[in-house]
Design a protein around this motif. Structure first.
Motif, PDB file in Angstrom:
ATOM      1  N   ASP A   1     -34.804 -35.118   1.723  1.00 37.00           N
ATOM      2  CA  ASP A   1     -36.261 -35.185   1.873  1.00 37.00           C
ATOM      3  C   ASP A   1     -36.878 -35.476   0.500  1.00 37.00           C
ATOM      4  O   ASP A   1     -36.290 -35.116  -0.521  1.00 37.00           O
TER       5      ASP A   1
ATOM      6  N   THR B   1     -38.288 -35.489   9.054  1.00 33.15           N
ATOM      7  CA  THR B   1     -37.242 -34.461   9.021  1.00 33.15           C
ATOM      8  C   THR B   1     -36.743 -34.169  10.435  1.00 33.15           C
ATOM      9  O   THR B   1     -35.538 -34.060  10.685  1.00 33.15           O
ATOM     10  N   LEU B   2     -37.708 -34.069  11.354  1.00 34.23           N
ATOM     11  CA  LEU B   2     -37.395 -33.800  12.755  1.00 34.23           C
ATOM     12  C   LEU B   2     -36.470 -34.879  13.327  1.00 34.23           C
ATOM     13  O   LEU B   2     -35.486 -34.585  14.010  1.00 34.23           O
TER      14      LEU B   2
ATOM     15  N   PRO C   1     -46.809 -37.860   5.263  1.00 30.79           N
ATOM     16  CA  PRO C   1     -46.338 -36.487   5.466  1.00 30.79           C
ATOM     17  C   PRO C   1     -46.573 -36.004   6.898  1.00 30.79           C
ATOM     18  O   PRO C   1     -47.564 -36.376   7.534  1.00 30.79           O
TER      19      PRO C   1
HETATM   20  P1  ATP Z   1     -42.964 -34.301   5.221  1.00 33.78           P
HETATM   21  O1  ATP Z   1     -43.018 -35.700   4.723  1.00 33.78           O
HETATM   22  O2  ATP Z   1     -44.204 -33.499   4.952  1.00 33.78           O
HETATM   23  O3  ATP Z   1     -41.674 -33.570   4.915  1.00 33.78           O
HETATM   24  P2  ATP Z   1     -42.028 -34.973   7.864  1.00 33.78           P
HETATM   25  O4  ATP Z   1     -42.419 -36.367   8.215  1.00 33.78           O
HETATM   26  O5  ATP Z   1     -40.627 -34.703   7.472  1.00 33.78           O
HETATM   27  O6  ATP Z   1     -43.038 -34.425   6.813  1.00 33.78           O
HETATM   28  P3  ATP Z   1     -41.596 -32.953   9.802  1.00 33.78           P
HETATM   29  O7  ATP Z   1     -41.228 -31.924   8.797  1.00 33.78           O
HETATM   30  O8  ATP Z   1     -40.526 -33.575  10.588  1.00 33.78           O
HETATM   31  O9  ATP Z   1     -42.430 -34.085   9.099  1.00 33.78           O
HETATM   32  O10 ATP Z   1     -42.708 -32.388  10.780  1.00 33.78           O
HETATM   33  C1  ATP Z   1     -43.183 -31.064  10.670  1.00 33.78           C
HETATM   34  C2  ATP Z   1     -43.360 -30.463  12.038  1.00 33.78           C
HETATM   35  O11 ATP Z   1     -44.418 -31.156  12.745  1.00 33.78           O
HETATM   36  C3  ATP Z   1     -42.158 -30.604  12.947  1.00 33.78           C
HETATM   37  O12 ATP Z   1     -41.242 -29.546  12.765  1.00 33.78           O
HETATM   38  C4  ATP Z   1     -42.786 -30.592  14.337  1.00 33.78           C
HETATM   39  O13 ATP Z   1     -43.097 -29.274  14.723  1.00 33.78           O
HETATM   40  C5  ATP Z   1     -44.099 -31.322  14.099  1.00 33.78           C
HETATM   41  N1  ATP Z   1     -43.971 -32.757  14.389  1.00 33.78           N
HETATM   42  C6  ATP Z   1     -44.122 -33.774  13.517  1.00 33.78           C
HETATM   43  N2  ATP Z   1     -43.950 -34.960  14.112  1.00 33.78           N
HETATM   44  C7  ATP Z   1     -43.654 -34.697  15.408  1.00 33.78           C
HETATM   45  C8  ATP Z   1     -43.332 -35.512  16.543  1.00 33.78           C
HETATM   46  N3  ATP Z   1     -43.291 -36.846  16.467  1.00 33.78           N
HETATM   47  N4  ATP Z   1     -43.084 -34.887  17.714  1.00 33.78           N
HETATM   48  C9  ATP Z   1     -43.121 -33.550  17.823  1.00 33.78           C
HETATM   49  N5  ATP Z   1     -43.408 -32.740  16.791  1.00 33.78           N
HETATM   50  C10 ATP Z   1     -43.676 -33.287  15.595  1.00 33.78           C
END
Ligand code: ATP
Length: 270
Positions: A116, A64-65, A59
């Motif tokens: 997601d 998502t980003l 997580p």
């Molecule tokens: P989940 O599995 O909980 O949905 P995820 O892997 O999709 O998590 P994101 O929702 O993309 O994670 O990340 C949440 C926030 O954390 C992003 O909007 C950003 O602000 C920050 N973030 C996470 N990873 C990065 C990264 N590699 N670079 C910059 N910001 C990041």
């Protein structure tokens, strides 16, 4: 009123420069950006554009980003939904929502669909077959498989899905022509945490000489989301003390607060 089960964003502003670290993953999805921008370059030679890729990792690591950045880089609409929103749905609703989603994405193609928490719909079938909600989940999963098999090679809709549990997914999802590519998105190492700090410190008023290397060393095991949260907490702590800039100590206080929270979170499961 009907619950909104997917979002559509036609003007995604996120690009690869918002995604810090994850160089390998960015390289892999660059290919998807190229397919979306210039599909005929690939199909003219008889190649088939992939329909889906699975982003796998813990997580908060930026799955998502990254998916959003693919849409932003290719300048195509981003349709997104979360698998967990399907869990409580009435019979028939999940499948029809999946149908709607693909219909709309195809109309606006080239496009990205992002799912997601796909594990909430994509768990291996045939477990707990007695529960009604499980039947509904299977209907939804079957509809998803049907949609992915249904689009022709020139539909130009690519489905990205995220999970932190690739091991529990139904193997039918991973078959050729569905999510047959896996892209790993792992917790950041020291260098990657520095890059993530650079992104999230940018909007802050920082005290002079704030040492990013030091902050990165204080945060092993932090995800990108944890670092984003840390930077924000530090700013709030500094503001509460009427400071003019965010100082090293504010970050350390924020680390304590977040690590306290992380420990509570992991105690719940131990
Ligand atoms: P989940 O599995 O909980 O949905 P995820 O892997 O999709 O998590 P994101 O929702 O993309 O994670 O990340 C949440 C926030 O954390 C992003 O909007 C950003 O602000 C920050 N973030 C996470 N990873 C990065 C990264 N590699 N670079 C910059 N910001 C990041």
């Amino acid at each position: 009123s009907k619950a909104k089960l997917f979002d559509e964003n036609s003007e995604v502003k996120t690009t690869f420069k918002d995604v810090a670290g994850l160089e390998g993953a960015k390289e892999e999805v660059q290919e998807i950006v190229d397919f979306l921008k210039n599909p005929s370059k690939y199909t003219n030679l008889g190649g088939k554009i992939p329909k889906g890729a699975l982003l796998v990792g813990p997580p908060g690591t930026g799955k998502t980003l990254l998916a959003k950045a693919v849409a932003g880089e290719a300048k195509v609409p981003f349709f997104s939904l979360s698998g967990s929103d399907f869990v409580e749905m009435f019979v028939g609703v999940g499948a029809s929502r999946v149908r709607d989603l693909f219909k709309q994405a195809k109309e606006k193609s080239p496009a990205i669909i992002f799912i997601d928490e796909i594990d909430a719909i994509g768990r291996a079938r045939g477990k707990n077959a007695m529960s009604g909600s499980n039947d509904e989940r299977e209907n939804t999963l079957n509809q998803l498989l049907t949609e992915m098999d249904g689009f022709g090679t020139n539909t130009n809709v690519i489905v990205l899905a995220a999970t932190n549990r690739a091991d529990i997914l139904d193997s039918a999802l991973m078959r050729a022509g569905r999510f047959d590519r896996q892209i790993h998105v792992d917790l950041p190492n020291l260098t990657e945490r520095k890059a993530i700090f650079e992104v999230h410190l940018k909007p802050l008023k920082k005290a002079e000489g704030l040492d990013i290397e030091f902050l990165s060393k204080q945060t092993p095991g932090f995800s990108g989301a944890d670092i984003a949260n840390l930077c924000n907490e530090a700013a709030l702590i500094a503001a509460r003390k009427d400071k003019k800039a965010v100082e090293k100590q504010d970050f350390l206080d924020a680390v304590d607060r977040i690590v306290g929270g992380l420990e509570k979170r992991s105690n719940l499961f131990s």
